[in-house]
Each structure stands twice: as C-alpha cells, then as structure tokens.
Design an enzyme around this catalytic site. Structure first.
Site, PDB file in Angstrom:
ATOM      1  N   GLY A 135      14.659   7.266 -36.158  1.00 23.56           N
ATOM      2  CA  GLY A 135      14.288   8.033 -34.973  1.00 23.56           C
ATOM      3  C   GLY A 135      15.178   7.701 -33.789  1.00 23.56           C
ATOM      4  CB  ALA A 136      16.732   4.544 -32.684  1.00 23.00           C
ATOM      5  N   GLY A 182       0.829  -1.204   0.000  1.00 23.57           N
ATOM      6  CA  GLY A 182       0.000   0.000   0.000  1.00 23.57           C
ATOM      7  C   GLY A 182       0.863   1.253   0.000  1.00 23.57           C
ATOM      8  N   GLY A 183       0.664   2.070   1.042  1.00 19.18           N
ATOM      9  CA  GLY A 183       1.426   3.317   1.154  1.00 19.18           C
ATOM     10  C   GLY A 183       2.918   3.073   1.224  1.00 19.18           C
TER      11      GLY A 183
END
Lengths: 71, 474
Positions: free
Chosen positions: B367-368, B142-143
């Site tokens: 693009g790489a 959880g937290g």
C-alpha cells in the site's frame, strides 16, 4: 534518566552500544530487524548508556524498554 | 480561554520604545529595514498590523502587544488582525503572525470570544489562498494557540509556549504537575504533538526562519533547467538492501541550497522539506529508512498529507523520493487509525494538481507503493534508479505465502535452495522493474548521476497548476 523504547514490533538483531558507553544524539544503541529491514534505534539525546534491557534474538513489542540512558 | 496572568505588565514610559515586547519592535525585526508601514493604529487594542517586505517580497504581518494585558485578544485587537487578513488576501501576499498572547480578554466576556472566532474564520477563508505563517515568541494560550494552529506553518521560538489550558488549570483539573515548557514548549511540540513545524533557538532566529519560508512561498521563482549541476548519488545506498541509511543527504543534494525541513523530529520516518531546485521552490517528500526502516505509519502519512496539500494549494511542485518497505504493521498502528490517517496521504496525492515527480530509489512495496505518489495517483513522471524493486511484497515473502505447500513438502536442508529458485521464477513472472516499465507505472530508469537534471527537466516542462482547496490542519 532517559528511556529508549521500541517504536515497532521487531527482533533484536545486534547490540551496538555497551553499558557505560558515552553516546551522542543520533548514535545507534541497538539494531532491530523487521519488515526485512535493519532498523537502528538511536539515542535521542547525548548521555551514558546505563542499562541495555534486551539481548540479541529477543522479540520486542512496540513500547518495550530497550535501554536506559543517564543524562 | 484565557489562562494566563494578564495584568497590565507595563504602561507607557520613556523606555517603551526599547521594550522587546513592543509589537512595532517585533514587526520591524521581521521585515526588511525601512519597509514597515503600519496598517492599523497604535492603540491599546493589543494587536498591531503592518505591510512590509521580506527580501523584497511584499508581505502583511501582525503582532500581539504583550505589554497590554499579556497580549490578550479583545474585540478591537481582533478587528486589526481581521483587517490584516483582508489586506493580505486582497494583495495576494503571505501573512505572518507574531504571537504572544494569553488568549481572549476575560473582562470582555463573550464579546472577545466572538472576536477571536472572527479571526479564526478569516484565517480559514484565507487558507490555500495566501501562505500563512505563525511565529510564536511567547506564551500563546487558548484562542492564541488555535490561531497559529490554523495557519500553514508554525515556527516556535525558545520562549514560545503553546497550549489550550495552562499548567495551573491542568493541575487543578487533572492533578498533573507540569511547567509551561513541559506542557507546550519546544520539546513536546517538536517531538510529540506535531503542532510546531520549525523550532528556533531564539526569537531572532525564529524570525529568520519565518522570513526564509515567506520568500520560499511568496516568491517561488522559475525553473532554470540550463543551470543544473549534476551530483552523483551512487554512493548513497548501502550495499545491502536491508541496511538503513539517512535520506537527508539526497534531499540536500537535490536542492540548490539547504531547504527548511518541516517537522524534522515528529514522524521522522518521512522527511518534508521546502527548498529551491534549479531556482524554483519545490516541496520534497522522502521516506527515511533511518527511522522505522522508512515504513509509513499513521503519523507520517498525516504529516506528509498536510505537506502535499499545502504545496498543492500554493502551486509548489513536489519531488517524491521513495524507499519504503510498506506500512508499519502492529496493533498500535491499527488502533491508532493507520487506515483513516493513511487514507489522507492517498487523498492528498490523488487530489494534487501541481507537477509531481516520483523517484523510486530502492524499494516500494504494498500500500505504501501506491501512497508515495505512484503513477496510479497521478504522478507527472515516475523515475526509478536501477536498484529499485517494487511489488505487493518482497519476492521471498510472496513465495513463502503462495508456495507454502510446495515448500513444506521438502526437507529443511533443501528448503532455502527451493525458496531461492521459486523467488527467481516469481520475480520473472511478476517482472519487478522491467514489468513496471512495460505497464507504464515507471517511465524511465535513471542513473543516480543523472538524477537532478532529469527531475528539473520534468519540472521545467510541466504545466504550472495549483489546487483549488484550503489547507486544513490535518
């Protein structure tokens, strides 16, 4: 039983391991070909190759089963 | 948030000092011998904080008290953690959290949720200001799961488990049966989720890794250009440009001693390692052709982007080793958000203020090419080995596309020869490495045997800088 699956669309270029072979983590099972690169498919854990599900020249899609490894 | 059994598991007794879950025992194991000084009282709040040293480097550390309500976080304990953050930020020193907690204290109700939220806010305000490390040694639910997740680097010990909701809740809601290790142990978090940066075989080893990282980030050292030993990397690349190889020996060879690789098994097609080069901490980013051919994909771009932003926030220079055939094509990738997640890497590099050197070893396409710290994104210096190729796509693929009519007009026997000739012409026209030099997108061609010295020289001469931003967990 560990499954080894294709991480990308590729041609099966070469089968390296044979059924019954004992492999270590990082050993090459088959070599794929894609993006003009030879892409080794590696065993993630040690084991024995139970089944090779592809043949040289096959086209595999992302997620296709390539081999089964017995722990 | 609390999902674990948080009955009081032990009470004060003569054996308490020897309890391995005693936060003071854990903090003492983390810090240099005799350096621990408590900055919060020893009480039943469920948390303890201290100042101390790691290899002489001052740090702040805190630890859950797993002996009290399973380490559950209540109002008072959270106050202690917030206080630890205040001290770390004031002193500008790294802060290390040792986590073993079931989450918020149930009996406190919304008060404990409010307190846990205040810890998150303190962590976020400190993000990019001081290095934050987390060592998860027991269940962190959880937290207590989101606490580590907000920090720069998470180290997981063998008994560490991280999840939002535990196996019982998962089973009652979804019917899925899984144990704590399968849900949030080393295997899923090292390979699948990317939640954990470093997995350790034991709690002591996890603390050792945290110490190494605290020193790398907390005491970065100075580049000593005069002491560089050259290593000849000529044998690293396979003869065939299509052949895969492992880039890790190159990463290791560039560093003075083996560094700490972050996320080694998650998105292994890119390697992100913190280490020292000529005495100074650097961050190394390298495509690994051994995995996915070294292609960038959604996950590896995200992993690298977060690493770039962390290094930039703390002023750690970057060394970028490029051998990338492109972005990974595929329906899966597109639907997985390769555009959105790949954009993070472009943003991270273009935003970065730290000195950052690029070395293109073999190929940089499409693009790489841009994403891997190209000149256009602001690289301090771009080197290339003589074998380097770059372009929008490979020459043969380019002529097959651009000259498809001309190629279709000849017989199949003649086609390969024509393709070769057209590819050579295209290469000459678009220029490859020579044209890249002319354009100024590559500064210098390096022999593999002169690599270390050349990179170190740039780092030594570059103006130190750091980015003014936090390190959001991308």
């Amino acid at each position: 039983m560990a499954e080894i699956r294709a991480e990308m669309v590729a041609n099966v270029w070469k089968i390296i391991a044979a059924e019954g072979d004992t492999v270590e983590e990082g050993d090459t099972i088959v070599i794929l070909e894609s993006m003009k690169m030879e892409i080794p498919v590696l065993a993630e854990d040690p084991g024995v190759v139970a089944q090779i599900k592809v043949a040289e020249g096959d086209v595999v899609q992302e997620g296709d089963l390539i081999a089964l490894l017995d722990d | 948030m609390t999902v674990l059994d948080n009955r009081v598991v032990s009470t004060a007794s003569d054996e308490e000092a020897a309890d391995p879950r005693d936060p003071q025992v854990r903090l003492a194991a983390l810090l240099d011998e005799g350096s621990l000084r408590l900055i919060t009282p020893e009480d039943t709040s469920g948390a303890l904080a201290a100042m101390g040293r790691v290899e002489g480097v001052p740090v702040v550390a805190f630890c859950n008290d797993a002996r009290t309500q399973g380490g559950a976080m209540g109002s008072a304990g959270c106050e202690h953690i917030v206080h630890a953050y205040d001290v770390a930020v004031r002193e500008r020193v790294p802060i290390i959290g040792i986590w073993h907690s079931g989450g918020a204290r149930i009996p406190e109700g919304v008060e404990s949720l409010h307190a846990v939220g205040r810890v998150f806010a303190a962590m976020t305000k400190a993000s990019g200001v001081v290095p934050q490390l987390s060592v998860v040694v027991g269940p962190a639910a959880g937290g207590a799961a989101y606490g580590p997740a907000l920090t720069d680097i998470v180290v997981l010990a063998d008994q560490g488990r991280i999840f939002v909701t535990g196996p019982d809740v998962v089973h009652s809601v979804t019917g899925e049966k899984i144990d704590m290790a399968g849900l949030g142990g080393p295997e899923p978090h090292s390979k699948r989720s990317g939640v954990v940066h470093v997995v350790a075989k034991s709690e002591p080893e996890a603390l050792v890794q945290a110490r190494r990282l605290a020193v790398l980030l907390g005491h970065q050292g100075r580049t000593r250009a005069s002491e560089v030993k050259e290593i000849d990397f000529s044998d690293l690349l396979p003869e065939s440009p299509r052949r895969a190889y492992d880039v890790k020996p190159l990463v290791k060879g560039l560093l003075d001693e083996p560094g700490v690789e972050l996320h080694p098994k998650w998105a292994p097609n890119i390697v992100t390692t913190l280490g020292r080069m000529a005495g100074r901490t650097v961050g190394v980013i390298a495509n690994n052709p051994m995995r996915l051919g070294g292609c960038l994909d959604a996950t590896s771009a995200e992993k690298a982007a977060r690493f770039v932003r962390m290094c930039d926030a703390f002023g750690v220079p970057l060394v970028v080793l490029v051998d990338v055939p492109g972005y990974l094509p595929g329906v899966g990738q597109e639907h997985d958000g390769v555009v959105r997640r790949g954009a993070k890497l472009l943003h991270a590099f273009a935003e970065a203020s730290v000195p950052r050197v690029t070395l293109i070893t073999r190929k940089a396409y499409g693009g790489a090419y841009i994403a891997m710290n190209s000149r256009s994104l602001g690289a301090t210096r771009v080197f290339a080995w003589p074998t380097a190729e770059m372009g929008v796509m490979g020459t043969k693929a380019a002529v097959r596309l651009l000259k498809r009519r001309q190629l279709a007009a000849v017989s199949e026997e003649e086609r390969p020869a024509l393709e070769e000739r057209l590819a050579a012409e295209y290469e000459e026209m678009t220029g490859g490495l020579a044209r890249a030099m002319e354009l100024g997108v590559v500064d210098e061609i390096l022999e593999p045997a002169n690599t270390r010295g050349a990179i170190v020289k740039v780092l030594a001469q570059a103006t130190p800088a750091r980015g003014a931003h936090g390190n959001i967990p991308l």
